[in-house]
Design an enzyme around this catalytic site. Structure first.
Site, PDB file in Angstrom:
ATOM      1  N   ASP A 448       0.837  -1.202   0.000  1.00 55.11           N
ATOM      2  CA  ASP A 448       0.000   0.000   0.000  1.00 55.11           C
ATOM      3  C   ASP A 448       0.872   1.252   0.000  1.00 55.11           C
ATOM      4  OD1 ASP A 448      -2.287   1.534   0.148  1.00 55.11           O
ATOM      5  OD2 ASP A 448      -3.067   0.578   1.962  1.00 55.11           O
ATOM      6  N   ASP A 517     -10.767   2.073  -3.383  1.00 55.39           N
ATOM      7  CA  ASP A 517     -11.321   1.725  -2.072  1.00 55.39           C
ATOM      8  C   ASP A 517     -12.845   1.722  -2.118  1.00 55.39           C
ATOM      9  OD1 ASP A 517      -8.939   1.368  -0.828  1.00 55.39           O
ATOM     10  OD2 ASP A 517      -8.852   3.350   0.083  1.00 55.39           O
TER      11      ASP A 517
END
Ligand code: DGJ
Length: 702
Positions: A448, A517
């Site tokens: 990430d 997301d």
């Protein structure tokens, strides 16, 4: 195939061609880009003279690689400053070398020993050409490179083009748009350190093509940092597009005898409209970009507990999810953020890549063993490029972050960016991550990266600080390469607050992307649709979660059908799913596994669009041998008068094969010719209608 004839270079693929030539004045100019025309005469075209004192002939050139110097006023690919203060660069053809499908063309400055090599590789079967650039300083002084594009591409003719890119944001990535470029410049870029969520490092250009027909030109930059795509149309009414490292806040000091490589660009032309673009890049990515270790393997169905548990992971709540995941057919069980350091929320712990012993008293082994016993692989989340000020790492090394003197660093998500251009930072990250991978049976890493870079000072680079954008990116991929070499069984996913790292540079080191997301199925239709324009289906992770659309409960069938359009995954709180929901999930996962080779490796068609097809969105995948196909239909909203009136045309099937499939509850057999041309009728009786249609070619008895 590449041919050189009288200083004219013909780069041919199966269906396309790209031609450039050395002109009598020594400049290298593009002559043609489009459908294949063979090795013909007629080049180079005649350069005309100045149009007047304000329009020098140089601005009417179609230079293969333009340098800023002389009377050049359009965007140039290369701009340098020599040590004596000269900022004028004059490149002329020096030599070439041709070796099968690769060609190097060397240009040199008229006075200084500055060499520019243009590298070309032709991929005939893929209808793709890749090019890149190396600048070599053979002078005895340093040269500052202030701009280095990887490619200049000239679109044919003088009529304006519609230029396409995406305009995104966090949770709304990959939203396609286009503008007609009449005059001036259009710039798509990132200044945030990574590709980021806004524009994407590519362009598609056309003058009126449709989804399935018409000429389209495209190119993509294989780079994952600050980029710039600049399309311009000036006094000559020709459109040119530059792609490369962003020149904003960029400079690279090239020491004597040193070289700088600009990242590659791949480009192509198709007569099959947008689907032609998508399928060309999809196939090229599968054949030549994906990291080799997993390129031919289908991606496993994964479960990730982030949306279920966020930072509160521990041995009990993770173990509690394992059986449900295994029962529904999950193959890879992933633990997301929260397992390390003092991580309870996003304000602490980043940088301390050591297992949190309060949450996992005996380390990760008990959880991994439990996952493995249930028949699944185990995967883990990390965010290596970042550090929270509230971490042991930062307390020990506050100078390991990018910073400027006399300035406070701006926190975003309570974190700072590690200075990866420092060897000690690279070594620290390598030591932590390799120890994790060595000591634990981890088969997947979700990598990430959750903030844009600011205060990007790197005092260790001295006068070369403006090169940090490029050097950070290079260090990041060197670290990934080191890890991949030592741990070839581990796959990597690129995540950056959702889809902030979707680009073809990342796809050299990552096996897949996390596109957003936003896991809500209706929003995802548009995100996935935009993504599919230029990026491969296989790389697109898609989760089924519990998030509803504007508080409406979206049926599980619809959520699964939507997530099956990429690499299917589950991200809901499966500990709370009912028996019926778990059974439904198991059925969809089994169905997905039976067709995922077609979805992940097949050709791809957008066969119905929400805006133009009465609220229906449908996509279709066809195996390369055309024996199997899958169509996935989603109707998020329906209107009463449209319910009984729906029609769907399929694509890409073999006219001469017969396919068996189930339609409206009936098993049918139809020829490919029928299905490619005669629309199928169906009804949508409710909102959130979804269908998955599997077509198999029937063996013909001859
Ligand atoms: C942002 C990612 O996009 C999410 O999927 C999740 O991994 C969080 N970071 C964790 O902090």
């Amino acid at each position: 195939m590449i041919t050189e004839k009288n200083n004219v270079f013909y780069l041919e693929t199966q269906n396309t061609e790209y031609i450039f030539a050395v002109h009598p004045n020594g400049t290298l100019q593009n002559e043609y880009w489009g459908a294949r025309i063979g090795v013909c005469g007629g080049f180079p075209g005649k350069p005309s003279g100045d149009r007047g004192s304000n329009d020098p002939v140089e601005d009417f050139y179609t230079e293969e690689y333009s340098a800023w110097g002389g009377a050049r006023f359009k965007e140039c690919a290369l701009k340098v400053s020599f040590a004596d203060g000269n900022r004028d660069l004059k490149l002329h053809f020096a030599s070439f070398s041709l070796n099968g499908e690769t060609l190097d063309v060397v240009l040199k400055d008229d006075f200084y020993a500055l060499w520019v090599t243009l590298h070309y590789t032709v991929f005939p079967q893929n209808d793709v050409i890749r090019r890149s650039v190396t600048v070599k300083n053979e002078t005895e002084n340093s040269v500052t490179v202030e701009r280095i594009a990887s490619a200049v591409l000239h679109l044919p003719g003088k009529r304006p083009f519609h230029i396409h890119n995406v305009s995104g944001a966090w949770s709304g990535e990959q939203q396609p748009f286009s503008e007609t470029l009449q005059s001036g410049s259009m710039i798509f870029e990132s200044r945030k350190g990574s590709t980021a969520h806004g524009n994407s490092p590519y362009f598609i250009a056309e003058q009126g093509c449709t989804e399935f027909s018409g000429d389209a030109y495209f190119a993509a930059l294989e780079y994952s940092g600050n980029f710039k795509v600049c399309a311009s149309r000036g006094a000559d009414h020709r459109t040119q597009v530059l792609l490369g490292i962003n020149d904003f806040d960029f400079a690279y000091i090239l020491d004597p005898h040193a070289a700088l490589d600009a990242p590659p660009v791949f480009f192509g032309f198709t007569e099959q409209g947008f689907s032609g673009v998508s399928n060309t890049v999809n196939r090229f990515a599968l054949d030549h970009i994906f990291p080799k270790a997993f390129a031919e393997k289908p991606l496993p169905v994964l479960y990730n507990s982030w949306e279920a548990l966020e930072f509160s992971v521990n041995i009990e709540n993770q173990t509690a999810l394992v059986q449900n995941a295994a029962d529904m057919g999950i193959e890879l069980f992933v633990m997301d953020d929260g397992w390390f350091g003092a991580r309870k929320n996003d304000r602490a712990g980043l940088g301390d890549w050591f297992v949190n012993r309060e949450k996992f008293p005996d380390g990760l082994t008990p959880l991994i063993d439990c996952v493995n016993r249930a028949g699944m692989d185990f995967g883990l989340w990390v965010e290596p490029e970042m550090v929270n000020p509230d971490s042991d790492l930062y307390r020990a090394h506050p100078d390991w972050v990018y910073h400027f003197p006399n300035r406070e660093n701006r926190l975003l998500r309570s974190q700072l960016v590690l200075n990866l251009t420092l060897d000690e930072v690279q070594d620290y990250l390598y030591d932590c991550l390799s120890a994790l991978l060595r000591e634990n049976n981890i088969r997947y890493i979700k990598w990430d990266m959750n903030r844009a870079y600011s205060e990007a000072g790197a005092p260790n680079l001295g006068d070369n600080q403006k090169a940090m954008w490029y050097l950070h990116n290079r260090a990041l991929f060197a670290l990934l390469e080191r890890l991949r070499t030592e741990f070839p069984a581990v796959s990597f996913e690129a995540c950056a607050s959702g889809g902030g790292r979707i680009d073809y540079g990342a796809l050299h080191a990552f096996d897949m992307y996390w596109p957003s997301d936003n896991t809500e199925a209706v929003d995802r239709i548009r995100i996935q649709n935009g993504y599919s324009r230029m990026y491969p289906t296989k790389a697109m992770r898609a989760w089924v979660t519990d998030i509803g659309w504007n508080a409406l409960r979206v049926p599980l069938d619809f959520r699964f059908a939507c997530a099956m359009r990429g690499a299917l995954s589950v991200g809901g709180n499966i500990g709370k799913w009912s028996k019926e929901e778990l059974d439904t999930a198991a059925q969809y996962i089994a169905l997905y596994k039976s067709v995922r080779d077609v979805i992940q490796f097949g050709d791809f068609y957008r066969i119905a669009d929400l805006d133009t097809d009465e609220g229906l969105n449908a996509v279709q995948y066809v195996s390369r041998d055309k024996t199997r196909s899958v169509a996935i239909l989603l109707t998020p909203f329906t209107q009463f008068h449209l319910q009984k009136e729906r029609l769907l045309s399929l694509r890409g099937l073999d006219d001469h094969k017969t396919y068996r499939f189930t339609w409206n509850g009936e098993t049918l057999e139809r020829t490919g010719a029928f299905l490619n041309h005669v629309p199928l009728a169906f009804e949508t009786k409710r909102t959130f209608d979804s269908r998955i249609v599997v077509l198999e070619a029937v063996e013909q008895s001859s």
